[in-house]
Write an enzyme that holds these catalytic residues in place. Sequence first.
Site, mmCIF file in Angstrom:
data_model
loop_
_atom_site.group_PDB
_atom_site.id
_atom_site.type_symbol
_atom_site.label_atom_id
_atom_site.label_comp_id
_atom_site.label_asym_id
_atom_site.label_seq_id
_atom_site.Cartn_x
_atom_site.Cartn_y
_atom_site.Cartn_z
ATOM 1 N N ASP A 1 -69.808 -94.390 -4.532
ATOM 2 C CA ASP A 1 -71.185 -94.083 -4.583
ATOM 3 C C ASP A 1 -71.642 -95.710 -3.430
ATOM 4 O O ASP A 1 -71.602 -96.574 -3.559
ATOM 5 C CB ASP A 1 -71.609 -94.322 -6.300
ATOM 6 C CG ASP A 1 -73.756 -94.000 -5.465
ATOM 7 O OD1 ASP A 1 -73.558 -92.723 -6.803
ATOM 8 O OD2 ASP A 1 -73.887 -94.491 -5.000
ATOM 9 N N ASN B 1 -76.131 -86.693 -14.571
ATOM 10 C CA ASN B 1 -77.207 -86.424 -14.749
ATOM 11 C C ASN B 1 -77.406 -84.439 -14.564
ATOM 12 O O ASN B 1 -76.620 -84.660 -13.321
ATOM 13 C CB ASN B 1 -78.707 -87.102 -12.991
ATOM 14 C CG ASN B 1 -77.806 -88.594 -13.312
ATOM 15 O OD1 ASN B 1 -78.093 -88.710 -14.248
ATOM 16 N ND2 ASN B 1 -77.752 -89.606 -12.700
ATOM 17 N N GLN C 1 -81.008 -85.387 -11.717
ATOM 18 C CA GLN C 1 -80.223 -85.345 -10.846
ATOM 19 C C GLN C 1 -80.051 -84.954 -9.066
ATOM 20 O O GLN C 1 -81.602 -84.350 -8.475
ATOM 21 C CB GLN C 1 -79.651 -83.929 -10.824
ATOM 22 C CG GLN C 1 -77.689 -83.349 -10.243
ATOM 23 C CD GLN C 1 -77.554 -82.163 -10.614
ATOM 24 O OE1 GLN C 1 -78.504 -81.487 -11.632
ATOM 25 N NE2 GLN C 1 -76.107 -81.667 -10.054
ATOM 26 N N HIS D 1 -71.284 -83.751 -10.850
ATOM 27 C CA HIS D 1 -70.138 -85.215 -10.317
ATOM 28 C C HIS D 1 -70.570 -85.628 -11.572
ATOM 29 O O HIS D 1 -71.831 -85.837 -12.237
ATOM 30 C CB HIS D 1 -70.822 -85.878 -9.081
ATOM 31 C CG HIS D 1 -72.605 -86.137 -9.370
ATOM 32 N ND1 HIS D 1 -72.827 -84.950 -8.816
ATOM 33 C CD2 HIS D 1 -72.963 -87.083 -9.455
ATOM 34 C CE1 HIS D 1 -74.272 -85.759 -8.587
ATOM 35 N NE2 HIS D 1 -74.218 -86.673 -9.031
ATOM 36 N N HIS E 1 -70.669 -90.078 -12.733
ATOM 37 C CA HIS E 1 -70.194 -91.748 -12.321
ATOM 38 C C HIS E 1 -69.894 -92.597 -12.987
ATOM 39 O O HIS E 1 -69.800 -92.173 -14.460
ATOM 40 C CB HIS E 1 -72.214 -91.361 -12.611
ATOM 41 C CG HIS E 1 -73.261 -90.704 -12.117
ATOM 42 N ND1 HIS E 1 -73.503 -92.016 -10.581
ATOM 43 C CD2 HIS E 1 -73.832 -90.493 -11.309
ATOM 44 C CE1 HIS E 1 -74.373 -90.650 -10.233
ATOM 45 N NE2 HIS E 1 -74.632 -89.918 -10.748
HETATM 46 P P1 AMP Z 1 -77.175 -87.815 -9.283
HETATM 47 O O1 AMP Z 1 -78.437 -88.496 -8.344
HETATM 48 O O2 AMP Z 1 -76.772 -87.997 -10.815
HETATM 49 O O3 AMP Z 1 -77.206 -86.738 -8.669
HETATM 50 O O4 AMP Z 1 -75.949 -88.294 -8.113
HETATM 51 C C1 AMP Z 1 -76.431 -89.104 -7.190
HETATM 52 C C2 AMP Z 1 -75.240 -89.757 -6.567
HETATM 53 O O5 AMP Z 1 -74.836 -89.647 -4.935
HETATM 54 C C3 AMP Z 1 -76.305 -90.961 -5.870
HETATM 55 O O6 AMP Z 1 -76.052 -92.501 -6.961
HETATM 56 C C4 AMP Z 1 -76.714 -91.546 -4.426
HETATM 57 O O7 AMP Z 1 -76.186 -92.705 -4.527
HETATM 58 C C5 AMP Z 1 -74.421 -90.987 -4.471
HETATM 59 N N1 AMP Z 1 -74.784 -90.584 -3.062
HETATM 60 C C6 AMP Z 1 -75.104 -89.261 -2.044
HETATM 61 N N2 AMP Z 1 -74.511 -88.894 -1.035
HETATM 62 C C7 AMP Z 1 -73.792 -89.417 -1.372
HETATM 63 C C8 AMP Z 1 -72.585 -90.008 0.262
HETATM 64 N N3 AMP Z 1 -72.704 -89.740 0.863
HETATM 65 N N4 AMP Z 1 -71.733 -91.143 -0.270
HETATM 66 C C9 AMP Z 1 -71.412 -91.361 -1.377
HETATM 67 N N5 AMP Z 1 -72.357 -91.561 -2.078
HETATM 68 C C10 AMP Z 1 -73.637 -90.534 -2.080
#
Ligand code: AMP
Length: 121
Positions: A35, A91, A98, A104, A106
């Site tokens: 992440d 999420n 989300q 995805h 976590h």
């Molecule tokens: P969610 O809020 O459950 O949709 O999680 C999205 C996650 O993706 C968050 O924890 C972000 O920090 C992570 N994220 C978003 N863009 C990127 C990226 N380009 N590379 C790695 N992680 C990312």
Amino acid sequence: MMDANERDCIFCRISRKEAPAEHVYEDETVFVIKDRFPKAPVHLLVIPRKHIARIDVLSSGDDGLIVHLFEVIRIIAATYRLEAGYRIIINSGAEGGQTVSHLHVHMIAGKCLGFREDAVR
Ligand code: AMP
Ligand code: ZN
């Protein structure tokens, strides 16, 4: 043909290697990245390559993929030696927190996680 969601989605772009990320595992259907904004010492995202917007739009045709997603979680837990424990979070939707509309999981570990909302910060 690729639709606009798949073309622009950040996780689809990372899957196609059009956008950078730190990959820690990859196979034909699932990949795992670090992440970008980790909430704990270990914060990984386990991501199906297929663009599935959120858990609610999974269909029975995705059964094999979901089983495999959980296999990958176990592989990652073993690779990172997470015997002490870890948390997985999905999420779903805006109020579920989300922010990326591509399913995805976590994987969070490396510190003691309580059950309070702020425990993973
Ligand atoms: P969610 O809020 O459950 O949709 O999680 C999205 C996650 O993706 C968050 O924890 C972000 O920090 C992570 N994220 C978003 N863009 C990127 C990226 N380009 N590379 C790695 N992680 C990312
Ligand atoms: Zn996507």
